[in-house]
Design a protein around this motif. Structure first.
Motif, mmCIF file in Angstrom:
data_model
loop_
_atom_site.group_PDB
_atom_site.id
_atom_site.type_symbol
_atom_site.label_atom_id
_atom_site.label_comp_id
_atom_site.label_asym_id
_atom_site.label_seq_id
_atom_site.Cartn_x
_atom_site.Cartn_y
_atom_site.Cartn_z
ATOM 1 N N ASN A 159 0.850 -1.182 0.000
ATOM 2 C CA ASN A 159 0.000 0.000 0.000
ATOM 3 C C ASN A 159 0.891 1.238 0.000
ATOM 4 O O ASN A 159 2.075 1.173 0.330
ATOM 5 N N LEU A 160 0.310 2.352 -0.385
ATOM 6 C CA LEU A 160 1.111 3.551 -0.567
ATOM 7 C C LEU A 160 1.686 4.066 0.742
ATOM 8 O O LEU A 160 2.757 4.663 0.760
ATOM 9 N N VAL A 161 0.982 3.815 1.856
ATOM 10 C CA VAL A 161 1.467 4.383 3.113
ATOM 11 C C VAL A 161 2.688 3.625 3.607
ATOM 12 O O VAL A 161 3.633 4.218 4.121
ATOM 13 N N GLN A 162 2.679 2.308 3.423
ATOM 14 C CA GLN A 162 3.891 1.574 3.800
ATOM 15 C C GLN A 162 5.047 1.973 2.895
ATOM 16 O O GLN A 162 6.197 2.056 3.319
ATOM 17 N N MET A 163 4.742 2.226 1.626
ATOM 18 C CA MET A 163 5.792 2.700 0.745
ATOM 19 C C MET A 163 6.337 4.024 1.275
ATOM 20 O O MET A 163 7.540 4.265 1.278
ATOM 21 N N PHE A 164 5.441 4.839 1.769
ATOM 22 C CA PHE A 164 5.864 6.124 2.338
ATOM 23 C C PHE A 164 6.698 5.908 3.598
ATOM 24 O O PHE A 164 7.642 6.658 3.852
ATOM 25 N N PHE A 165 6.359 4.876 4.356
ATOM 26 C CA PHE A 165 7.174 4.541 5.530
ATOM 27 C C PHE A 165 8.606 4.238 5.095
ATOM 28 O O PHE A 165 9.575 4.775 5.641
ATOM 29 N N LEU A 172 15.631 8.904 6.536
ATOM 30 C CA LEU A 172 16.253 8.995 7.861
ATOM 31 C C LEU A 172 17.660 8.404 7.835
ATOM 32 O O LEU A 172 18.621 9.027 8.286
ATOM 33 N N ALA A 173 17.773 7.195 7.271
ATOM 34 C CA ALA A 173 19.077 6.531 7.235
ATOM 35 C C ALA A 173 20.061 7.360 6.420
ATOM 36 O O ALA A 173 21.233 7.508 6.788
ATOM 37 N N GLY A 230 7.589 13.771 12.495
ATOM 38 C CA GLY A 230 6.503 12.968 11.950
ATOM 39 C C GLY A 230 6.980 11.856 11.045
ATOM 40 O O GLY A 230 6.401 11.590 9.996
ATOM 41 N N LEU A 231 8.046 11.199 11.451
ATOM 42 C CA LEU A 231 8.530 10.076 10.664
ATOM 43 C C LEU A 231 7.557 8.903 10.822
ATOM 44 O O LEU A 231 7.111 8.625 11.925
ATOM 45 N N PRO A 232 7.221 8.227 9.746
ATOM 46 C CA PRO A 232 6.309 7.082 9.865
ATOM 47 C C PRO A 232 6.859 6.043 10.842
ATOM 48 O O PRO A 232 8.073 5.907 10.964
ATOM 49 N N ALA A 233 5.943 5.342 11.492
ATOM 50 C CA ALA A 233 6.229 4.384 12.566
ATOM 51 C C ALA A 233 6.405 5.094 13.892
ATOM 52 O O ALA A 233 6.616 4.441 14.905
ATOM 53 N N THR A 234 6.318 6.413 13.921
ATOM 54 C CA THR A 234 6.170 7.094 15.201
ATOM 55 C C THR A 234 4.736 7.599 15.290
ATOM 56 O O THR A 234 4.039 7.706 14.286
ATOM 57 N N ALA A 235 4.339 7.922 16.524
ATOM 58 C CA ALA A 235 2.952 8.274 16.779
ATOM 59 C C ALA A 235 2.492 9.478 15.949
ATOM 60 O O ALA A 235 1.393 9.493 15.407
ATOM 61 N N ASN A 236 3.351 10.477 15.843
ATOM 62 C CA ASN A 236 2.937 11.704 15.162
ATOM 63 C C ASN A 236 2.526 11.469 13.725
ATOM 64 O O ASN A 236 1.627 12.130 13.217
ATOM 65 N N PHE A 271 -0.880 12.249 9.439
ATOM 66 C CA PHE A 271 -1.328 11.711 8.156
ATOM 67 C C PHE A 271 -2.849 11.705 8.084
ATOM 68 O O PHE A 271 -3.441 12.171 7.106
ATOM 69 N N LEU A 272 -3.477 11.185 9.149
ATOM 70 C CA LEU A 272 -4.941 11.118 9.133
ATOM 71 C C LEU A 272 -5.551 12.522 9.130
ATOM 72 O O LEU A 272 -6.508 12.795 8.407
ATOM 73 N N SER A 273 -4.994 13.422 9.929
ATOM 74 C CA SER A 273 -5.545 14.775 9.995
ATOM 75 C C SER A 273 -5.458 15.459 8.637
ATOM 76 O O SER A 273 -6.416 16.081 8.177
#
Lengths: 678, 514
Positions: A135-141, A148-149, B379-385, B390-392
Motif C-alpha cells: 500500500n502507498l502508506v507503507q511505501m511512504f514509511f 532517515l538513514a 513525523g517520521l512514519p512508525a512514530t505516533a505523530n 497523516f490522518l488529519s
C-alpha cells in the motif's frame, strides 16, 4: 514462514543489536552481526529472483500486522513479493551485503564503527520495506525510513560542519518531494477509496477522463495524481529542481554513497513510477511530464559532471544523470527498460563509487582529481575495476554480439524514446544522446585524470600530511629529507599509494562481474518480446513499443556507439594527448564554464528564494508579529490599559467634596439632556 | 451510580496524597508523589483494560446530586479514556523529572502537581457542565503556582500572562454555559451533546466557547503566552503543560464545540482553517530562528496543535481520529522533548542553544534519544505523530486542498527547524568545555525516557490500541456532524466522452508543466 520475513527483518534486528549494543558490544561483533544478517538476506533473495526469472514463482502478499484503520481508510503492514519486488530485492541485498563487507576495510580506522554498521543495516531494512510495500502508506514509511538513514549516514561524521549541513539539506529537500507524495496519497484515497496498490491499479480504467478539484481548479484526475506522486519521486531520485541535495550527500562515507546515493535509495522514485505504472501510463500528460523531467535532468547533470574536480561529485552527477535516463524511459512507456537500467546501473555505479573509495583510500582521503594521476600501476585491481565500471556506464558494446551492462539498458532506453514517435520522445532521445556523449567524456576524463598521465600528488594537502606523518616517524634518518625532495620532481611527494585490502577488493571484483555480464545475461528477461512473462503484470509492458524499438532506423541504433566513441576520443585528446587543452578551452568559454561549474547556480538561487527569506520571515514574525504586535496590543496592552485606568480612577477620587459635587452635577446635566433630547 | 467508583478513586488518590505531601518532609513528599501517581497509573491502565470497546457510549458512570442542579457526575467515553491514560502516564514521569531538579519547597511543589493530576483527570471525566468548568479553571491555579514559584528568572511576567490569557477566554465560556443551562434546563454534558440548539443561537455560543479553547490550544494569534510559560516553567511543568493542558483545548472542541453546535462549527470552519494554516507557517518560521531551546519547542507545539484544529474541523472520520492521535502523540513527544531539554538544562543551567554543541560525542545515548524524539516530532512514519498527522491532513484534504497544501508545508518546515536544532545541539565540534564535560544519561533519566520511546513506537506501529476505543465515539460524532459537513473542493466527476477528455487533459497537462 515466508523467507521474505527474514529478508526484511534480519537487517532490522541486526541494526538494533549493533546500534543499541554500540561500544558495549564492540566493533567486531557489530560488524559480524550486520554483515552476516545482510549476507543471509542476500542468500535468501536470489532464490526468489531466480524463481521469477524461471517463471516458477507467483506473486504473494505476506501480512505482518494491522496498522491503521480510520473509517473507510485502512492500511496494514504487509510484504508484497512479485517480479518487480524480486528485482529490487536482489539489487538491494546484494549491493548492501557487498557494501557492508567493503566497509570492514574502508572504515577500519573509524572508532565509531557499530553506529555506522547499524545505520547501514537500518537503511537496508527501510529500503526493503519500501519495495515490498503493498500500500502507498507503507511505501511512504520506507520512503521516509531511507530518508532517515540517509540523513544519519550523510551526517555520520557529524563533527564536520559541512556534513551536518548536507544531512539537513538532504532531509529537507526530500521533504519537499514528500509533501507531493503525501498529497498524492490523499488524492488517491479520495478518488479510489483505498491506498492498496493492487486495488488502485485495478481501478485506474474506471477513472480515465474524470476530473478532480485541486487548489480551486479542475484537473484530469489521473494526471494530477500521477504528477503529485511523481513530485515525491523527483525528490528521492534527485531530479531537476529537487536534485541539489545529492551532490552534497557525498559528505557521507564513500560506501554510503555507493549503496544509498547510487545503487538503491535514489532509484526509489523510479521504482515507484514503475510500481504505479498503470496509473502513470493512463495519463499521457503525466507521462509527458515524467519524460521531460527525466530528459532534462539527464542532460543537465551530465553537463555539470564534465566540470567537477571532486571524484565523488563527478560520480554523483553521473548518478543524477543516469536516473534521468530511467525516468524518461518510464515516461516513454518503457518501464521494463527503466527497471533494467536501474538493475544494471546499481551494479556499475556501486562499482564506480566503491572503486573511487578505493582510490580515496589509497590517496589518503584526497578526493580532488587534480591531485591524482598515474595511479594505474600503483593500484592495478582498483584500476581494472574502475575500467569495468566505466565500460559499463559508457555503454561499450557491439550490437548483437556483446556489450557491457550499460550498453543494453541505455540503448534500449534511447531506442524506446525514439520509438515512441512523439515529439517529446524525440526530445528525450536527443537529450539522451547528448548526455551519452557527455557521460562518455566525463567518465573517461575521470579514468584518465586518476590513473593516467603524470603523478600530481605533491600539491595535495592530504598527501603532504601523510608524507609528513611518515617523516615524523623517521626523523632520525638523515636521508629522509633528500629522499622527499627527490620524489617531488616526479610529483609523488614521496608518497606510496597502496592497493586496498582484500575485503575491499572482493566486492569490487564481484561488482565488476555484474558490470560486465549483467546486461548480457539478463537483457532477454527484462527487455524483449517475452518480458511480459517475466514481469507478470507487475508493471506496464507494451508489446507495441517493443516492436517500435526494433524498427528504429539504423542510425538510431548506432548513435549511442558513435557518441560513446566520440566522448572517449575527446577525453583522450584533452587529458592524454594535449593536457593543456582543457584549460585553454575553459578560458575560451569562460561564462558557460562558470555557469556549469557552479552547478547552474541552483544552490544560490534556492538560498536567495527560500532559505534566506525563511529566516528573515521567521525573525519578522517573531520580533514584529509576536512581540511587536500581538503582545504589545494584547496582554501588555491590556496591562497598560489597566494601569492607566487605575491611575485615572485614583486621580478622580481626590477626596474633595466639591469635586464630587461637580461630577454629580455634570452627570445630572448629562442625564437630563439625554432624556430631553432623546 | 453503578459499580466501583474507579473514577472518583482516581481523583481522590492524588488529592489525598497532595494533602499528605504538604505536611511531609522533602524526601517523603517525593516518595508520596511518586507512589500516588504510580497508583493512578495502575488505575488508569485498569480503566483502559476494562473499557468495553463497542459497549455503551458512557462507561464507569457515577452520579451524585449535590445542590440546585449541580451534580458530581463522572463518566468517560473513549475520547476521555485515552486522554486520561495519557495524563496518568505522564505524571510519574513528571515526578521523576523533578526528583533532583526541584530543591526548594519540595512538599508544596509535589502537592501542586498532585492537585493538578486530580484536576486533569476530573476535566476529562466530568459529565456535568459546571463541574467541568470548575475543574477546567482550577487547573490554572497549580500551573500558575508552578511557573510562578519554581520557574525561571522572568517567571512572574510569564505566570501572569498565562493566567490572564486563559482566564479571559474562559469568562466568555462561563457566560455561554449559564445561557445554555438557562435554555435547556440541564447541566449534563451527554444530554447536551445530543441537544439541537437553534442555529441562530449557536453562532455566539460557539464563539464564546471558541475564545476559551483557542487560548488553551493555543491557536494563533492568542499563542504568545505559551512560549513564555514554557520557557519559565520547570521541566516537569513544561511536560505537563505541553502534554496535557494544551490537550484540554482540543478536548473542549471535540466535546463541546463540535457536538453542541454542528452548524456553527461548519460556519466557522474556514475561520479555524485560516487561523490554523497561518499558525503552521508562522510559528514554524518563528521556531526556525529561536536561540532558546524551550521556546523553539514551544513554537513547534503551536504548529502541531494547528494540525489538531484542522483535523477537528475537517468534519470527517480521518480528520477527527487523526487529531485525537496527534493530541496523544504530541503529548508524548513534546513532553519527551522538554525532558530532553531538561536533561541538559540540569547539567548546564542554560537553554541557549549556542552554549551546547557536539553532544553526540560525550553523550551518545542522550543523542540517540534526542534523535528519536526529534524524528518523531518531524513525523517520521512508525512514530505516533505520523499516524495522527497523516490522518488529519487526509481529513483536511477532503475538505480543502489549499488548506492541506499549506498545512503540509509544516512537514517541510518542521524538519527544518527540528533538524537545525539537533544539529546545533548534538552535531559539530565541542565548542564549550563545560558542555563537553557533561556526563551521559543517568539511570533515572533512562527510566523517564524509555517508556516514552516505547509508547511513541507503539502508537506509531500499532495505533489500533488507541484508535479502537475512540472509534465508536468518533463515528457517532461524525454522524452528528454529517448534516453540516462542508462539501469539500475535490469532488471527482466521472469521465467525459474520450475525445473531449483528451482536449481538456492536454490543456491541464500544459498547466502543470509550467
Amino acid at each position: 514462514m515466508h523467507s521474505i520475513l527474514f529478508i526484511v527483518f534480519l537487517p532490522l534486528l541486526a541494526s538494533v543489536i549493533a546500534g543499541l549494543g554500540n561500544k558495549a558490544l564492540g566493533k567486531f561483533p557489530a560488524k559480524v552481526v550486520t554483515t552476516g544478517g545482510l549476507f543471509a538476506a542476500c542468500a535468501l533473495s536470489w532464490p526468489i529472483f531466480i524463481g521469477f526469472l524461471t517463471g516458477n514463482a507467483e506473486a504473494t502478499v505476506v501480512p505482518v500486522l494491522k496498522w491503521v484503520q480510520s473509517g473507510d481508510l485502512s492500511f496494514d503492514w504487509e510484504l508484497r513479493v512479485d517480479t518487480l519486488t524480486a528485482v529490487m530485492l536482489v539489487v538491494i541485498t546484494s549491493v548492501s551485503a557487498l557494501v557492508h563487507l567493503y566497509s570492514w576495510g574502508y572504515m577500519d580506522e573509524e572508532p565509531d564503527q557499530p553506529r555506522f554498521f547499524a545505520y547501514l543495516s537500518l537503511f537496508t531494512f527501510a529500503m526493503l520495506m519500501l519495495v515490498t510495500a503493498n500500500n502507498l502508506v507503507q511505501m511512504f514509511f520506507g520512503w521516509e525510513g531511507v530518508g532517515l538513514a540517509s540523513y544519519l549516514l550523510i551526517g555520520f561524521w557529524f563533527r564536520k560542519p559541512s556534513a551536518g549541513a548536507a544531512a539537513i539539506k538532504a532531509f529537507v529537500v526530500n521533504r519537499v518531494g514528500d509533501l507531493g507524495f503525501m498529497l498524492g496519497i490523499f488524492g488517491v484515497f479520495l478518488v479510489f477509496g483505498t491506498v492498496s496498490i493492487p486495488e488502485i491499479l485495478a481501478n485506474v480504467p474506471n477513472h480515465a477522463g474524470s476530473t478532480i478539484g485541486f487548489l480551486g481548479h479542475r484537473f484530469d484526475t489521473l494526471t494530477i495524481l500521477s504528477i503529485l506522486l511523481f513530485i515525491g519521486a523527483m525528490g528521492k531520485s534527485a531530479q531537476l529542481g529537487l536534485h541539489t541535495w545529492l551532490p552534497d550527500a557525498m559528505e557521507g562515507p564513500t560506501p554510503v554513497s555507493a549503496l544509498i546515493h547510487a545503487a538503491t535509495m535514489v532509484t526509489a522514485g523510479v521504482f515507484m513510477t514503475c510500481r504505479l505504472s498503470p496509473l502513470f501510463a493512463a495519463s499521457p500528460d503525466a507521462m509527458t511530464f515524467v519524460t521531460i523531467v527525466g530528459a532534462a535532468t539527464c542532460f543537465f547533470a551530465a553537463t555539470i559532471g564534465t566540470t567537477q574536480w571532486d571524484i565523488k561529485r563527478v560520480i554523483a552527477y553521473s548518478t543524477c544523470s543516469q536516473l534521468g535516463y530511467m525516468f524518461f524511459a518510464a515516461g516513454s512507456g518503457a518501464f521494463g527498460a527503466a527497471m533494467f537500467h536501474l538493475f544494471t546501473h546499481a551494479f556499475f555505479k556501486a562499482l564506480l563509487f566503491l572503486g573511487a573509495g578505493s582510490v580515496i583510500h589509497a590517496m589518503h582521503h584526497e578526493q580532488d582529481m587534480r591531485y591524482y594521476g598515474a595511479l594505474r600501476k600503483k593500484i592495478p585491481l582498483t584500476y581494472w575495476a574502475m575500467m569495468a565500471g566505466t565500460l559499463a556506464i559508457t555503454g561499450v558494446g557491439i550490437v548483437d554480439v556483446f556489450g557491457f551492462a550499460g550498453f543494453y539498458s541505455k540503448d534500449s532506453i534511447l531506442e524506446a524514446a525514439y520509438g515512441t514517435g512523439t515529439g517529446v520522445g524525440h526530445f528525450a532521445f536527443f537529450m539522451g544522446i547528448t548526455a551519452a556523449l557527455l557521460t562518455s567524456f566525463y567518465s573517461w576524463r575521470l579514468v584518465f585524470l586518476t590513473f593516467f598521465g603524470k603523478a600530481r600528488w605533491s600539491q595535495s594537502e592530504h598527501i603532504q600530511h601523510a608524507v609528513h606523518d611518515d617523516h615524523g616517524h623517521g626523523h632520525d634518518h638523515a636521508h629522509d629529507h633528500h629522499h622527499g625532495h627527490a620524489h617531488d620532481d616526479d610529483g609523488t611527494a614521496g608518497y606510496h599509494p597502496h592497493e586496498s585490502p582484500l575485503v575491499m577488493l572482493l566486492p569490487l571484483i564481484i561488482l565488476s562481474m555484474g558490470a560486465i555480464f549483467a546486461g548480457f545475461v539478463f537483457n532477454h528477461a527484462f527487455i524483449s518480446e517475452g518480458e511480459g512473462e517475466f514481469w507478470k503484470g507487475s508493471l506496464v509492458f507494451s508489446e507495441h513499443l517493443i516492436h517500435h524499438m526494433h524498427e528504429v532506423p539504423v542510425w538510431v541504433k548506432w548513435a549511442p556507439f558513435g557518441v560513446m566513441v566520440t566522448g572517449l576520443l575527446g577525453a583522450i585528446y584533452a587529458y592524454i594527448i594535449n593536457p593543456g587543452f582543457p584549460a585553454a578551452f575553459v578560458r575560451a568559454i569562460k561564462p558557460i564554464h562558470t555557469f556549469v561549474y557552479n552547478k547552474w547556480f541552483f544552490d544560490e538561487l534556492y538560498n536567495f528564494l527560500f532559505v534566506r527569506p525563511a529566516f528573515a520571515l521567521g525573525r519578522l514574525f517573531w520580533k514584529v508579529g509576536d512581540v511587536g504586535f500581538i503582545d504589545r496590543f494584547g496582554p501588555n496592552g491590556a496591562a497598560w490599559v489597566v494601569v492607566q485606568g487605575t491611575g485615572l480612577a485614583r486621580r478622580l477620587q481626590s477626596g474633595l467634596l466639591t469635586s464630587y459635587a461637580l461630577w454629580m452635577l455634570i452627570g445630572l446635566v448629562a442625564a437630563v439632556s439625554w432624556v430631553l433630547t432623546r | 451510580m453503578t459499580g466501583f467508583p474507579i473514577l472518583s478513586l482516581m481523583l481522590a488518590v492524588p488529592a489525598v496524597a497532595a494533602v499528605a505531601a504538604l505536611f511531609a518532609s522533602a524526601g517523603a513528599a517525593r516518595t508520596i508523589a511518586l507512589v500516588a501517581t504510580l497508583i493512578d497509573l495502575a488505575l488508569g491502565l485498569d480503566l483502559w483494560a476494562n473499557y468495553q470497546i463497542g459497549g455503551p457510549q458512557w462507561q464507569f458512570v457515577e452520579h451524585a446530586q449535590l445542590f440546585s442542579g449541580f451534580s458530581w457526575a463522572l463518566g468517560i467515553d473513549g475520547i476521555a479514556l485515552v486522554l486520561i491514560v495519557l495524563s496518568v502516564f505522564l505524571m510519574p514521569i513528571c515526578i521523576g523529572a523533578s526528583w533532583d531538579a526541584i530543591e526548594k519547597r519540595v512538599p508544596e511543589y509535589m502537592a501542586a502537581f498532585l492537585f493538578m493530576e486530580t484536576l486533569m483527570i476530573g476535566v476529562f471525566a466530568a459529565q456535568d457542565l459546571f463541574l467541568f468548568y470548575i475543574l477546567f479553571e482550577a487547573g490554572l491555579i497549580p500551573m500558575y503556582l508552578i511557573i510562578g514559584i519554581w520557574g525561571g528568572a522572568d517567571r512572574i511576567y510569564a505566570s501572569y500572562k498565562f493566567f490572564l490569557y486563559t482566564l479571559l477566554g474562559s469568562v466568555l465560556m462561563l457566560i455561554a454555559m449559564l445561557w445554555i443551562v438557562n435554555l435547556t434546563g440541564t447541566t449534563s454534558i451527554p444530554v447536551l451533546m445530543e441537544y439541537n440548539f437553534p442555529v441562530q443561537a449557536q453562532y455566539l455560543l460557539w464563539l464564546a466557547f471558541f475564545a476559551s479553547f483557542a487560548v488553551k490550544m493555543p491557536m494563533w494569534p492568542v499563542h504568545t503566552w505559551l512560549p513564555d510559560a514554557h520557557v519559565q516553567a520547570p521541566t516537569a511543568g513544561s511536560v505537563i503543560l505541553a502534554g496535557v493542558l494544551l490537550k484540554m483545548g482540543g478536548y473542549g472542541f471535540i466535546r463541546f464545540s463540535l457536538p453542541f453546535f454542528p452548524e456553527a462549527s461548519a460556519y466557522f470552519a474556514p475561520l479555524v482553517w485560516g487561523l490554523s494554516i497561518v499558525a503552521v507557517v508562522y510559528t514554524s518560521l518563528v521556531a526556525l530562528v529561536q536561540s532558546d531551546m524551550k521556546k523553539l519547542i514551544a513554537y513547534s507545539s503551536v504548529a502541531h496543535m494547528a494540525i489538531v484544529t484542522l483535523g477537528l474541523f475537517a468534519f470527517n472520520r480521518q480528520g477527527l481520529e487523526g487529531s485525537m492521535v496527534v493530541m496523544l502523540a504530541h503529548g508524548l513527544v513534546s513532553g519527551a522533548l522538554f525532558l530532553c531539554v531538561g536533561v541538559i538544562y540540569d547539567r548546564l543551567h542554560t537553554r541557549e542553544i549556542s552554549r551546547y554543541g557536539g553532544l553526540a560525542i560525550n553523550m551518545p545515548y542522550y543523542a540517540l534519544f534526542f534523535m528519536f524524539f526529534t524524528m518523531a516530532s518531524v513525523g517520521l512514519p512508525a512514530t505516533a505523530n505520523f499516524v495522527g498527522e497523516f490522518l488529519s491532513l487526509q481529513g483536511i484534504y477532503k475538505a480543502s486542498s489549499w488548506t492541506a497544501l499549506i498545512a503540509g508545508t509544516g512537514i517541510i518546515l518542521g524538519a527544518a527547524y527540528m533538524l537545525y536544532l539537533y544539529r546545533r545541539v548534538a552535531f559539530g565540534e565541542q565548542k564549550n568545555a563545560d558542555a563537553a564535560a557533561m556526563p551521559d544519561l543517568t539511570v533515572r533519566e533512562y527510566l523517564l525516557l524509555t517508556p516514552l520511546v516505547i509508547a511513541t513506537l507503539w502508537m506509531g506501529i500499532y495505533p489500533e490500541s488507541f484508535i479502537a476505543p475512540i472509534r465508536a465515539d468518533i463515528a457517532h460524532l461524525d454522524a452528528r456532524l454529517a448534516a453540516a459537513r462542508p462539501a469539500g473542493d475535490a469532488q471527482v466527476t466521472p469521465g467525459h466522452p474520450v475525445a473531449e477528455t483528451h482536449e481538456s487533459a492536454e490543456h491541464n497537462g500544459e498547466g502543470s508543466e509550467k
